[in-house]
Design an enzyme around this catalytic site. Structure first.
Site, PDB file in Angstrom:
ATOM      1  N   SER A 335      23.951  45.845 -20.666  1.00  0.00           N
ATOM      2  CA  SER A 335      23.660  44.595 -20.817  1.00  0.00           C
ATOM      3  C   SER A 335      24.175  43.517 -19.770  1.00  0.00           C
ATOM      4  O   SER A 335      25.333  43.867 -19.306  1.00  0.00           O
ATOM      5  CB  SER A 335      23.619  43.853 -22.231  1.00  0.00           C
ATOM      6  OG  SER A 335      25.223  43.455 -22.451  1.00  0.00           O
ATOM      7  N   CYS A 336      23.815  42.388 -19.578  1.00  0.00           N
ATOM      8  CA  CYS A 336      24.392  41.356 -18.577  1.00  0.00           C
ATOM      9  C   CYS A 336      25.159  40.367 -19.449  1.00  0.00           C
ATOM     10  O   CYS A 336      25.675  39.425 -18.750  1.00  0.00           O
ATOM     11  CB  CYS A 336      23.215  40.641 -17.886  1.00  0.00           C
ATOM     12  SG  CYS A 336      22.334  41.703 -16.836  1.00  0.00           S
ATOM     13  N   ASP A 337      25.802  40.766 -20.542  1.00  0.00           N
ATOM     14  CA  ASP A 337      26.825  40.019 -21.088  1.00  0.00           C
ATOM     15  C   ASP A 337      28.346  40.545 -20.810  1.00  0.00           C
ATOM     16  O   ASP A 337      28.428  41.869 -21.058  1.00  0.00           O
ATOM     17  CB  ASP A 337      26.528  39.895 -22.784  1.00  0.00           C
ATOM     18  CG  ASP A 337      27.049  38.890 -23.336  1.00  0.00           C
ATOM     19  OD1 ASP A 337      26.367  38.152 -24.179  1.00  0.00           O
ATOM     20  OD2 ASP A 337      28.377  38.757 -23.257  1.00  0.00           O
ATOM     21  N   ASN A 374      18.820  41.793 -24.935  1.00  0.00           N
ATOM     22  CA  ASN A 374      18.750  41.869 -23.432  1.00  0.00           C
ATOM     23  C   ASN A 374      17.438  42.867 -22.987  1.00  0.00           C
ATOM     24  O   ASN A 374      17.438  43.427 -21.975  1.00  0.00           O
ATOM     25  CB  ASN A 374      19.866  42.245 -22.724  1.00  0.00           C
ATOM     26  CG  ASN A 374      20.114  41.548 -21.503  1.00  0.00           C
ATOM     27  OD1 ASN A 374      21.411  41.718 -20.886  1.00  0.00           O
ATOM     28  ND2 ASN A 374      19.231  40.740 -21.155  1.00  0.00           N
TER      29      ASN A 374
END
Ligand SMILES: *Cc1c(COP(=O)(O)O)cnc(C)c1O
Length: 384
Positions: A335-337, A374
């Site tokens: 994910s982009c976290d 996401n």
């Protein structure tokens, strides 16, 4: 064809050789796209046979939250275990596969109203509680039910402590059992949880000592208890060896025999130990990067879609497809976290992009924690 997976003793001392072999054989024949979770049914069966075997009059209830996959539940059902649940969702799935409510207990001390409404329809044999409010809720929804109180016990040495959220001290436990009786419930016993992934065998000693004190306090107040629910907590091997189930159980059995009446009913609620080391995640490498001094490895299972426990300090062992070049990696999810970092300073051979990474001992508290954050789907579970 020779396997390109690099397997050594650091893997076979964690997962069973037979499990690793089965997983690799599955990989050769499948065209299933990772990520997915493999569960070795032979290990689940073996663990189910072991847990409680050395404790007299023990009944085992699988803690559904560890892995509520429907095929896993059907397997455990076929092995004859009972189930421990906390919610309407867990109850619903068990009823859907034909488990009778008489084989289900709930040790959640604070039940939601949705859950209570369902419980009112199909009464379970036992309920946990640890407050007066809960006594009144139970009186309203399941009058006359059997209850045990959740007693606070030390969780030191457990890698996933649970003690602060629930449970009361001795005096309050005594008062609550008396209050339950006054409100028409049937106070039958005591429960505790030594903490999940409990590698300290003495936690069970102090917990049983404390339960015995409560047992005697109640006897003096004219209530003879009969149920001793020792919860879960059995550890599995993640990156190192842990105390084995027979040793824990022999110790527990000895203590119970020494302290409690002969006819005490002993309940056990294992979760992690039933399914944890039967599980192997199959993931793929989606990217690599050097950022500052760190080498990053991005795989398609991360904190949000399966490896949530890594945030609480659980570390895994990995089998990597690829080279012999060992590097120190920061291992991250898809994910982009920026929270989605599984572990740092992990020594692994360098895999190619698209190469597969097997994550050992990942059958418990992985899929059950997973979300579709996401847009990454929750990995499928496949029994092998
Ligand atoms: C989570 C839980 C269990 C299972 O614990 P493990 O450490 O996975 O064995 C058992 N009982 C209760 C009440 C729980 O909340």
């Amino acid at each position: 064809m020779k396997s390109r997976f690099r397997i050594d003793k650091t893997h076979t001392e964690i997962a069973a050789k037979s499990t690793i072999k089965k997983a690799l054989a599955f990989l050769k024949t499948t065209d299933l796209e990772p990520p997915y979770l493999l569960i070795d049914t032979a290990i689940v069966k073996k663990k189910v046979r072991a847990i409680g075997k050395n404790i007299r009059k023990a009944k085992v209830f699988y803690a559904v939250k560890a892995n509520p996959d429907i095929e896993v539940l059907k397997l455990i059902d076929s092995l004859g275990l009972g189930f421990e649940i906390a919610s309407e969702g867990e109850l619903g799935i068990l009823l859907s596969i034909g488990v009778k409510p008489s084989r289900i207990i709930t040790s959640n001390p604070i039940k939601s109203f949705r859950f209570l409404r369902m419980l009112a329809e199909c009464n379970l044999p036992y309920y946990a509680f640890d407050s007066k409010d809960e006594v009144r809720k139970l009186r309203d929804y399941v009058p006359g039910c059997n209850v045990y109180v959740r007693l606070s016990v030390p969780n030191e040495g457990a890698e996933w402590p649970l003690s602060k959220k629930f449970a009361v001290e001795l005096d309050e436990a005594e008062e609550l059992l008396l209050y339950a009786k006054k409100k028409g419930l049937n106070p039958v016993g005591v429960t505790f949880h030594v903490g999940s992934q409990c590698t300290n065998i003495y936690n069970w000693n102090s917990a049983l000592d404390k339960a015995k004190i409560l047992w005697d306090m109640m006897e003096e107040r004219g209530i003879r208890l009969s149920v001793l629910n020792i919860g879960g907590g059995y550890p599995i091997r993640y990156t190192k060896s842990v105390v084995d189930i027979p040793s824990i159980d022999k110790n527990v059995n000895h203590l119970i025999y020494e302290k409690f009446p002969k006819n005490v009913k002993v309940f056990i609620e294992p979760g992690r130990a039933v399914v944890g080391d039967a599980g192997i995640f199959v993931s793929r490498v989606a990217g690599k990067a050097r950022r500052g001094d760190d080498e990053w490895l991005y795989i398609d299972v991360g904190v949000f879609n399966g490896l949530m426990e890594s945030v609480g300090g659980i570390k895994y062992r990995y089998i990597v497809e690829g080279s012999t070049m060992v590097k120190k990696w920061t291992l991250a999810g898809p994910s982009c976290d920026s929270f989605d970092v599984i572990d740092k300073d992990v020594l692994l051979p360098e895999p190619p992009i698209g190469g597969r990474i097997l994550i050992l001992s990942s059958g418990a508290y992985t899929i059950s924690y997973a979300s579709e954050f996401n847009g990454f789907s929750i990995p499928k579970t496949v029994l092998i």
